[in-house]
Design an enzyme around this catalytic site. Structure first.
Site, short mmCIF file in Angstrom:
data_model
loop_
_atom_site.label_atom_id
_atom_site.label_comp_id
_atom_site.label_asym_id
_atom_site.label_seq_id
_atom_site.Cartn_x
_atom_site.Cartn_y
_atom_site.Cartn_z
N HIS A 164 0.82 -1.21 0.00
CA HIS A 164 0.00 0.00 0.00
C HIS A 164 0.85 1.27 0.00
O HIS A 164 0.69 2.15 -0.83
CB HIS A 164 -0.88 0.04 1.25
CG HIS A 164 -1.80 -1.12 1.44
ND1 HIS A 164 -2.95 -1.32 0.71
CD2 HIS A 164 -1.74 -2.16 2.31
CE1 HIS A 164 -3.57 -2.41 1.11
NE2 HIS A 164 -2.87 -2.96 2.08
N ASP A 165 1.75 1.37 0.98
CA ASP A 165 2.45 2.64 1.20
C ASP A 165 3.43 2.96 0.09
O ASP A 165 3.63 4.13 -0.27
CB ASP A 165 3.16 2.62 2.55
CG ASP A 165 2.18 2.57 3.70
OD1 ASP A 165 2.51 2.01 4.75
OD2 ASP A 165 1.05 3.09 3.54
#
Ligand code: RIB
Ligand code: CA
Length: 367
Positions: free
Chosen positions: A272-273
């Site tokens: 995600h990040d």
């Protein structure tokens, strides 16, 4: 003023500036040497660790600071995990600050089930030698933004408590922030509840303050990050490169995949990040559209949901409707906002192949 009224007052008081494409503002004309000045706020966190290593291996970024926040695991773990990543990348030039131990108004809910009890999938690294700077995360964010007005992009990878705290403490700060690129939110359902993505779920009040700050925002949510599952092949590629960054990423990835399997989770961790960092490094990796985004802060089941209102190019412009007023309410109409102005560029599609080529390529090459 109690915290709830302070948060509300701040939210209502912050105007919406005209939306500038946040990602398009990245880069070229900002810092000397053609670098973009960024502050990364993070709750490492398996995918945060990958994202921090990616950022520190990317020469286009001038990382002014890394600020830790409680989220995936408590601050007592996210802070040393951030310090470990800085040491592994050999970037002890980057100041690291401790931030919020808890959300603005709620109890902390962590995600150790997904990130392991130590936040790194169970991968064990030595205690960091580096210590955090004396300033709090919010103070350091204010200091750096005011030192470089119009140049700082805040890349947020966790609950946005530190950002909201800085904006609350310094009402003149928002217009000085160049942009926010957030991993957060979702227009297609949540991951910790059917409605909410974890970062916004943990601190919906903070997220709402950021969305209503007027700062140009790129929202990199689950709509695109769900397409970035780490695989055994990615880990094998990282393990085949002999440098501290690649080896650390391989160790975290291998442990996280094993942790996911032990938990009976259907697949490996999503990166995600790293998508938020990659979208700032190479805006072509994502396709975005302008939305008016607001955050549910009252729901018993839906707090942390991000609601996106597409703003059509031509009328009719649908208003923002809240829930039907209760009989005891003084409100007779559900209309909350007649003509919503876009406040975020939301990523709706991702070139996953290009993303992994950037992520694995950069980490394999090392710092
Ligand atoms: O929902 C995914 C987000 O929550 C990521 O930032 C992950 O690290 C967790 O913080
Ligand atoms: Ca995170």
């Amino acid at each position: 003023m109690d915290r709830r009224r302070f948060v509300t007052a701040t939210t209502v008081g912050l105007g919406l500036a005209a939306l500038r494409p946040a990602i398009a503002a990245s880069g070229k004309e900002s810092a000397a040497r053609g670098q973009s000045r960024v502050i990364i706020d993070t709750d490492p966190g398996v995918d945060d660790a990958f994202a921090l290593l990616l950022a520190m291996c990317s020469s286009q970024l001038h990382i002014e600071a890394i600020t830790a926040v409680a989220g995936n695991v408590p601050l007592e773990l996210t802070l040393p995990n951030a310090l470990r990543m800085v040491e592994i990348a050999g970037r002890t030039d980057i100041p690291v600050a401790a931030g919020a131990r808890a959300p603005l108004l709620r109890r902390l809910v962590t995600a150790a089930y997904a990130h392991g009890e130590n936040g790194l999938g169970g991968a064990v690294f030595a205690e960091p030698k580096r210590t955090p700077v004396a300033e709090s995360a919010a103070d350091l964010i204010q200091k750096i933004v005011r030192k470089y007005p119009g140049e700082i992009t805040l890349i947020t990878l966790g609950p946005q408590t530190n950002i909201a705290t800085a904006l609350n403490a310094d009402p003149g700060l928002a217009p000085l922030v160049r942009s926010v690129v957030m991993m957060g939110g979702s227009l297609s359902g949540g991951n910790i509840t059917p409605a909410a993505e974890f970062n916004v779920y943990v601190d919906p009040e903070a997220a709402r303050i950021v969305f209503q700050s007027g700062i140009p925002i790129t929202m990199v949510g689950l709509d695109v990050t769900r397409k970035t599952t780490l695989t055994d092949q990615h880990v094998a590629t990282l393990a085949a490169h002999d440098n501290p960054v690649s080896q650390a990423a391989a160790l975290i990835g291998r442990n996280s995949l094993a942790h996911h399997r032990a938990q009976g989770l259907p697949s490996g961790p999503n990166m995600h990040d790293s998508v938020a960092v990659a979208a700032f490094l190479d805006p072509a990796i994502v396709t975005t559209e302008p939305f008016y985004v607001d955050v549910e802060t009252g729901g018993e089941l839906t707090a942390g949901e991000t609601l996106g209102y597409r703003v059509p190019h031509a009328p009719p412009q649908p208003p923002v409707r809240g829930s039907a007023p209760l009989l005891g309410s003084l409100k007779s109409s559900p209309i909350l906002r007649e003509r919503p102005e876009p406040n975020a560029h939301v990523a709706l599609d991702l070139d996953a192949a290009a993303f992994f080529e950037l992520l694995i390529g950069r980490l394999s090459a090392g710092a």
